[in-house]
Design a protein around this motif. Structure first.
Motif, PDB file in Angstrom:
ATOM      1  N   TRP A 125       0.641  -1.292   0.006  1.00  0.00           N
ATOM      2  CA  TRP A 125      -0.072   0.128   0.202  1.00  0.00           C
ATOM      3  C   TRP A 125       1.010   1.268  -0.127  1.00  0.00           C
ATOM      4  N   LEU A 126       1.814   1.260   0.998  1.00  0.00           N
ATOM      5  CA  LEU A 126       2.837   2.482   1.100  1.00  0.00           C
ATOM      6  C   LEU A 126       3.642   2.713  -0.246  1.00  0.00           C
ATOM      7  N   ARG A 187       5.691   1.756  10.685  1.00  0.00           N
ATOM      8  CA  ARG A 187       6.183   1.336   9.365  1.00  0.00           C
ATOM      9  C   ARG A 187       6.890   2.732   8.422  1.00  0.00           C
ATOM     10  N   MET A 188       5.896   3.957   8.793  1.00  0.00           N
ATOM     11  CA  MET A 188       6.620   5.328   8.077  1.00  0.00           C
ATOM     12  C   MET A 188       7.720   5.781   8.819  1.00  0.00           C
ATOM     13  N   ASP A 191      10.902   4.997   7.501  1.00  0.00           N
ATOM     14  CA  ASP A 191      11.354   5.818   6.412  1.00  0.00           C
ATOM     15  C   ASP A 191      11.596   7.478   6.676  1.00  0.00           C
ATOM     16  N   GLY A 192      11.645   7.408   8.195  1.00  0.00           N
ATOM     17  CA  GLY A 192      11.797   8.956   8.456  1.00  0.00           C
ATOM     18  C   GLY A 192      10.716   9.944   8.291  1.00  0.00           C
ATOM     19  N   ILE A 193       9.200   9.284   8.042  1.00  0.00           N
ATOM     20  CA  ILE A 193       8.214  10.066   7.966  1.00  0.00           C
ATOM     21  C   ILE A 193       7.229   9.817   9.079  1.00  0.00           C
ATOM     22  N   THR A 194       6.704  10.975   9.456  1.00  0.00           N
ATOM     23  CA  THR A 194       5.627  10.915  10.743  1.00  0.00           C
ATOM     24  C   THR A 194       4.305  10.940  10.030  1.00  0.00           C
ATOM     25  N   LEU A 195       3.401   9.744  10.421  1.00  0.00           N
ATOM     26  CA  LEU A 195       2.061   9.791  10.009  1.00  0.00           C
ATOM     27  C   LEU A 195       1.242  11.000  11.024  1.00  0.00           C
ATOM     28  N   ILE A 196       0.272  11.378  10.023  1.00  0.00           N
ATOM     29  CA  ILE A 196      -0.820  12.195  10.754  1.00  0.00           C
ATOM     30  C   ILE A 196      -2.182  11.275  10.571  1.00  0.00           C
ATOM     31  N   ALA A 197      -2.632  10.569  11.316  1.00  0.00           N
ATOM     32  CA  ALA A 197      -3.518   9.684  11.185  1.00  0.00           C
ATOM     33  C   ALA A 197      -4.849  10.607  11.115  1.00  0.00           C
TER      34      ALA A 197
END
Length: 258
Positions: A125-126, A187-188, A191-197
């Motif tokens: 998906w990502l 999981r994000m 990759d150094g990414i912060t999720l905003i759910a």
């Protein structure tokens, strides 16, 4: 570390960035940044934006026109070093495509999925989303901070009830949603990414978005996807809170105990 007032932020994405623009236009949130710009394209034109030579660039005439209209600054491309913070919004990474079917699995004993299979589905998906791959490249540069707010659940009261009954697990719980979002966040983070759910207070009936957060005239226009300024404000506030937390964590600790 730069203060927020000295930092710059770019809101990147497709038509979903409109909710962020509405939030700012309606003064729903105070922006602690010195500079904030929008950049992207709506509709089919968004497909014309590609990562090339380390930069996000509009490679079709339609995309170029959209970028020019949305940014309003004449900025023709984006590189990681152009902004201190990037917020990817929507950008064709649809929560509907991963969270919704996985919520069915959460209560389907006959369809139990092993953790390995769940991880593979999440990975597909990502990484199958071109914008996510661009966000990953920006984060890997080490030159900027990257947040990602996936496109939210479909709007309630807009979808046909037969479609809802067939495709939405209306019994899904907040705990089940939270567990899935936590998996995405972890999981994000790799990759150094912060999720905003998607904020929990905006969710209803298992995995639909409350109509009060839908775009203006969503029912009349039969718009199942776009959100309003109230929704955009929640996304911005979540990001600002995380940035404030990061700043506090980076500040030297002063022991004032006697």
């Amino acid at each position: 570390m730069l203060s927020h007032a000295e930092q710059s932020i770019c809101v990147f994405g497709d038509s979903h960035i409109a909710c962020i623009k509405h939030a700012l236009d309606e003064n729903r949130v105070s922006v602690p940044f010195g500079r904030l710009e929008f950049w992207g394209a709506s509709g089919p034109s968004f497909r014309g934006i590609h990562l090339k030579d380390r930069r996000l660039q509009p490679l079709t005439e339609e995309a170029q026109e959209q970028v020019k209209m949305i940014s309003g600054t004449g900025r023709g491309s984006l590189a990681p070093e152009d902004f201190d913070v990037f917020l990817f919004v929507g950008s064709r990474l649809r929560a509907q495509s991963y969270i919704v079917p996985m919520l069915w699995r959460a209560q389907d004993e006959a369809g139990y999925l092993s953790q390995a299979v769940r991880d593979a589905v999440l990975e597909r998906w990502l990484t199958g989303c071109r914008s996510y791959r661009a966000a990953r490249a920006f984060a890997a540069s080490g030159k900027t901070r990257v947040f990602f707010a996936p496109a939210s659940f479909m709007n309630d009261q807009v979808l046909d009830e037969k479609v809802v009954a067939r495709s939405i697990n209306q019994q899904a719980t907040a705990a089940e949603r939270s567990a899935l979002w936590e998996g995405v966040a972890q999981r994000m983070d790799r990759d150094g990414i912060t999720l905003i759910a998607q904020p929990e207070q905006t969710v209803t009936r298992g995995c639909l978005t409350r109509i009060e957060y839908a775009s203006s005239r969503a029912i009349e226009l039969q718009d199942p996807v776009h959100k309003n300024g109230a929704f955009g404000a929640l996304i911005l506030k979540a990001m600002f809170a995380q940035l404030a937390e990061d700043t506090a964590a980076a500040s030297p600790h002063v022991d004032v105990s006697v």
